[in-house]
Design a protein around this motif. Structure first.
Motif, PDB file in Angstrom:
ATOM      1  N   TYR A  37       0.777  -1.003   0.016  1.00  0.00           N
ATOM      2  CA  TYR A  37       0.009   0.100  -0.007  1.00  0.00           C
ATOM      3  C   TYR A  37       0.834   1.400   0.104  1.00  0.00           C
ATOM      4  O   TYR A  37       0.659   2.181  -0.673  1.00  0.00           O
ATOM      5  N   ARG A  38       1.998   1.227   0.832  1.00  0.00           N
ATOM      6  CA  ARG A  38       2.863   2.365   0.702  1.00  0.00           C
ATOM      7  C   ARG A  38       3.698   2.504  -0.643  1.00  0.00           C
ATOM      8  O   ARG A  38       3.977   3.649  -1.228  1.00  0.00           O
ATOM      9  N   GLY A  39       3.959   1.574  -1.345  1.00  0.00           N
ATOM     10  CA  GLY A  39       4.547   1.469  -2.584  1.00  0.00           C
ATOM     11  C   GLY A  39       3.389   2.258  -3.406  1.00  0.00           C
ATOM     12  O   GLY A  39       3.782   2.855  -4.627  1.00  0.00           O
ATOM     13  N   LEU A  40       2.125   1.545  -3.455  1.00  0.00           N
ATOM     14  CA  LEU A  40       1.184   2.164  -4.310  1.00  0.00           C
ATOM     15  C   LEU A  40       1.000   3.672  -4.110  1.00  0.00           C
ATOM     16  O   LEU A  40       0.710   4.545  -5.058  1.00  0.00           O
ATOM     17  N   ALA A  41       0.939   4.085  -2.891  1.00  0.00           N
ATOM     18  CA  ALA A  41       1.117   5.648  -2.450  1.00  0.00           C
ATOM     19  C   ALA A  41       1.962   6.342  -3.062  1.00  0.00           C
ATOM     20  O   ALA A  41       2.093   7.455  -3.587  1.00  0.00           O
ATOM     21  N   ILE A  42       3.536   5.948  -3.012  1.00  0.00           N
ATOM     22  CA  ILE A  42       4.454   6.556  -3.367  1.00  0.00           C
ATOM     23  C   ILE A  42       4.599   6.552  -5.042  1.00  0.00           C
ATOM     24  O   ILE A  42       4.875   7.596  -5.480  1.00  0.00           O
ATOM     25  N   LEU A  43       4.205   5.757  -5.440  1.00  0.00           N
ATOM     26  CA  LEU A  43       3.965   5.613  -7.131  1.00  0.00           C
ATOM     27  C   LEU A  43       2.759   6.702  -7.540  1.00  0.00           C
ATOM     28  O   LEU A  43       2.978   7.594  -8.735  1.00  0.00           O
ATOM     29  N   ALA A  44       1.743   6.821  -6.794  1.00  0.00           N
ATOM     30  CA  ALA A  44       0.567   7.701  -7.073  1.00  0.00           C
ATOM     31  C   ALA A  44       1.272   9.198  -6.834  1.00  0.00           C
ATOM     32  O   ALA A  44       1.135  10.004  -7.669  1.00  0.00           O
ATOM     33  N   MET A  45       2.226   9.259  -5.914  1.00  0.00           N
ATOM     34  CA  MET A  45       2.648  10.744  -5.702  1.00  0.00           C
ATOM     35  C   MET A  45       3.392  11.002  -6.799  1.00  0.00           C
ATOM     36  O   MET A  45       3.649  12.095  -7.021  1.00  0.00           O
ATOM     37  N   VAL A  46       4.649  10.143  -7.137  1.00  0.00           N
ATOM     38  CA  VAL A  46       5.315  10.342  -8.093  1.00  0.00           C
ATOM     39  C   VAL A  46       4.640  10.747  -9.664  1.00  0.00           C
ATOM     40  O   VAL A  46       4.871  11.728 -10.220  1.00  0.00           O
ATOM     41  N   ALA A  47       3.709  10.167  -9.771  1.00  0.00           N
ATOM     42  CA  ALA A  47       2.856  10.462 -10.782  1.00  0.00           C
ATOM     43  C   ALA A  47       1.935  11.586 -10.766  1.00  0.00           C
ATOM     44  O   ALA A  47       2.117  12.471 -11.956  1.00  0.00           O
ATOM     45  N   TYR A  48       1.637  12.157  -9.824  1.00  0.00           N
ATOM     46  CA  TYR A  48       1.008  13.368  -9.533  1.00  0.00           C
ATOM     47  C   TYR A  48       2.015  14.401  -9.664  1.00  0.00           C
ATOM     48  O   TYR A  48       1.664  15.532 -10.406  1.00  0.00           O
ATOM     49  N   HIS A  49       3.262  14.410  -9.094  1.00  0.00           N
ATOM     50  CA  HIS A  49       4.132  15.441  -9.261  1.00  0.00           C
ATOM     51  C   HIS A  49       4.653  15.437 -10.584  1.00  0.00           C
ATOM     52  O   HIS A  49       5.121  16.577 -11.051  1.00  0.00           O
ATOM     53  N   ALA A  50       5.016  14.479 -11.440  1.00  0.00           N
ATOM     54  CA  ALA A  50       5.415  14.442 -12.755  1.00  0.00           C
ATOM     55  C   ALA A  50       4.164  15.300 -13.425  1.00  0.00           C
ATOM     56  O   ALA A  50       4.631  15.960 -14.453  1.00  0.00           O
ATOM     57  N   THR A  51       3.071  15.029 -13.393  1.00  0.00           N
ATOM     58  CA  THR A  51       1.936  15.784 -14.196  1.00  0.00           C
ATOM     59  C   THR A  51       1.782  17.221 -13.686  1.00  0.00           C
ATOM     60  O   THR A  51       1.738  18.204 -14.600  1.00  0.00           O
ATOM     61  N   TRP A  52       2.210  17.281 -12.598  1.00  0.00           N
ATOM     62  CA  TRP A  52       2.348  18.693 -12.036  1.00  0.00           C
ATOM     63  C   TRP A  52       3.387  19.611 -12.633  1.00  0.00           C
ATOM     64  O   TRP A  52       3.401  20.730 -13.069  1.00  0.00           O
ATOM     65  N   ASP A  53       4.773  18.805 -12.907  1.00  0.00           N
ATOM     66  CA  ASP A  53       5.874  19.512 -13.547  1.00  0.00           C
ATOM     67  C   ASP A  53       5.628  19.660 -15.055  1.00  0.00           C
ATOM     68  O   ASP A  53       6.075  20.616 -15.326  1.00  0.00           O
ATOM     69  N   LEU A  54       5.028  18.848 -15.558  1.00  0.00           N
ATOM     70  CA  LEU A  54       4.621  18.866 -17.041  1.00  0.00           C
ATOM     71  C   LEU A  54       3.604  19.908 -17.190  1.00  0.00           C
ATOM     72  O   LEU A  54       3.941  20.681 -18.262  1.00  0.00           O
ATOM     73  N   ASN A  55       2.670  20.200 -16.424  1.00  0.00           N
ATOM     74  CA  ASN A  55       1.581  21.144 -16.389  1.00  0.00           C
ATOM     75  C   ASN A  55       2.331  22.576 -16.084  1.00  0.00           C
ATOM     76  O   ASN A  55       2.107  23.425 -16.854  1.00  0.00           O
ATOM     77  N   PHE A  56       3.484  22.379 -15.295  1.00  0.00           N
ATOM     78  CA  PHE A  56       4.033  23.705 -14.823  1.00  0.00           C
ATOM     79  C   PHE A  56       4.950  24.298 -15.771  1.00  0.00           C
ATOM     80  O   PHE A  56       5.144  25.660 -16.224  1.00  0.00           O
TER      81      PHE A  56
END
Length: 325
Positions: A37-56
């Motif tokens: 579950y912690r691994g899934l959460a860290i993957l979701a966080m990385v995906a979110y931040h990658a999307t944020w950076d691409l949008n930024f």
């Protein structure tokens, strides 16, 4: 005298056995399900931040800074991490506290949190992360420790207070940096990251309470030898390292792509962005202006600053200038 020595020896033996029991329990407290579950959460966080950076960098346009769905996703990821913090505290200390292991973990968390503050100070100046997620986890781990083996009503009552008090009490006194971390502010502080104790410590306690009540439930006890489960569990065990290094790695990958696309045509600029970039282009490079105007657009929509007063515009300008550097 012999009786006194015998009593001292008995207490010494009891203390050593308690430490051994706690240490053994802590070694066995790690569960594959929780790591997954912690691994899934860290993957979701990385995906979110990658999307944020691409949008930024305006490589993509998804409204991540202003859309309610993206805001809810960010909160869901944070909630998952803090629930797992509480669950982990119960599993690690339910049978006795291994103080050496606990303080070692706390030292690592505090050092990592201070490192984030220092890095964001150099990156964002006065908008640095003075109480982000790692700061909150470190303090929550300290405050929750007395509640791990307390009567169940104690963590439940404390969780209720932390979760619901911010809904009925707020004061401008807590808008300053020195008090905003508590959580009773009336205006969202300008900082790169803020996870206030109210209400988020309540979420940590929910994780502790949930694991305490449902520790034997299949959702927390399952294990698997499949490759995906092993990979996710390994990611979960290294979640702190991944958290610390993922943003520098993302920026290292995305910045050259943004520079390469700098001359590519863009067909979906709003009139706000076009006007902003036109005025920004005098004396600044295009990549900087793209980042600055993306930040300005996000804040303008989020805080409804279309007809903002001069001081609000100045505050937004200072924040976006730091963010775009």
């Amino acid at each position: 005298m012999r009786h006194k020595r015998a009593m001292q020896g008995a207490f010494s033996s009891l203390w050593r056995n308690d430490r051994k029991t706690a240490s053994s329990a802590n070694r066995q407290s790690r569960r594959q399900a929780i790591d997954v579950y912690r691994g899934l959460a860290i993957l979701a966080m990385v995906a979110y931040h990658a999307t944020w950076d691409l949008n930024f960098y305006r490589i993509i346009e998804v409204g991540i800074g202003v859309d309610a769905l993206w805001f809810a996703l960010q909160r869901a990821i944070l909630t998952a991490f803090l629930l797992l913090v509480g669950a982990g505290l119960w599993l690690a200390h339910k049978d006795g506290i291994d103080w050496r292991s606990y303080w070692k973990r706390q030292a690592i968390l505090v050092a990592a949190a201070l490192g984030v503050s220092v890095v964001t100070w150099f990156q964002f100046g006065e908008y640095f992360a003075y109480f982000g997620v790692l700061h909150a986890i470190a303090l929550s781990s300290l405050l929750a420790l007395p509640l791990v083996r307390a009567p169940l009503w104690a963590p439940i009552g404390t969780a209720i207070v932390f979760l619901f008090l911010p809904a009925v009490f707020a004061s401008a006194l807590f808008n300053t940096r020195w008090l905003a971390w508590i959580g009773f502010f009336t205006a969202v502080p300008e900082t790169a990251d803020l996870v206030p104790m109210f209400p988020w410590f309540g979420v940590v306690l929910l994780g502790l309470i949930g694991m305490r009540l449902f520790e034997a439930a299949p959702i927390f006890t399952w294990s698997s030898s499949s490759p995906w489960a092993r990979v996710l569990a390994r990611l979960g065990r290294w979640s702190l390292i991944i958290y610390l290094v993922h943003q520098p790695l993302l920026f290292a990958a995305i910045t050259p792509l943004a520079n390469w696309l700098d001359q590519m045509p863009v067909d979906k600029f709003t009139s706000f962005t076009m006007s902003c970039e036109a005025s920004c282009s005098e004396g600044n490079d295009a990549a900087y202006c793209r980042r600055y105007c993306s930040c300005a657009l996000d804040i303008t929509i989020r805080d409804n600053l279309w007809d903002a007063a001069a001081d609000e515009v100045e505050r937004m300008t200072r924040l976006c200038t730091e963010m775009a550097r």
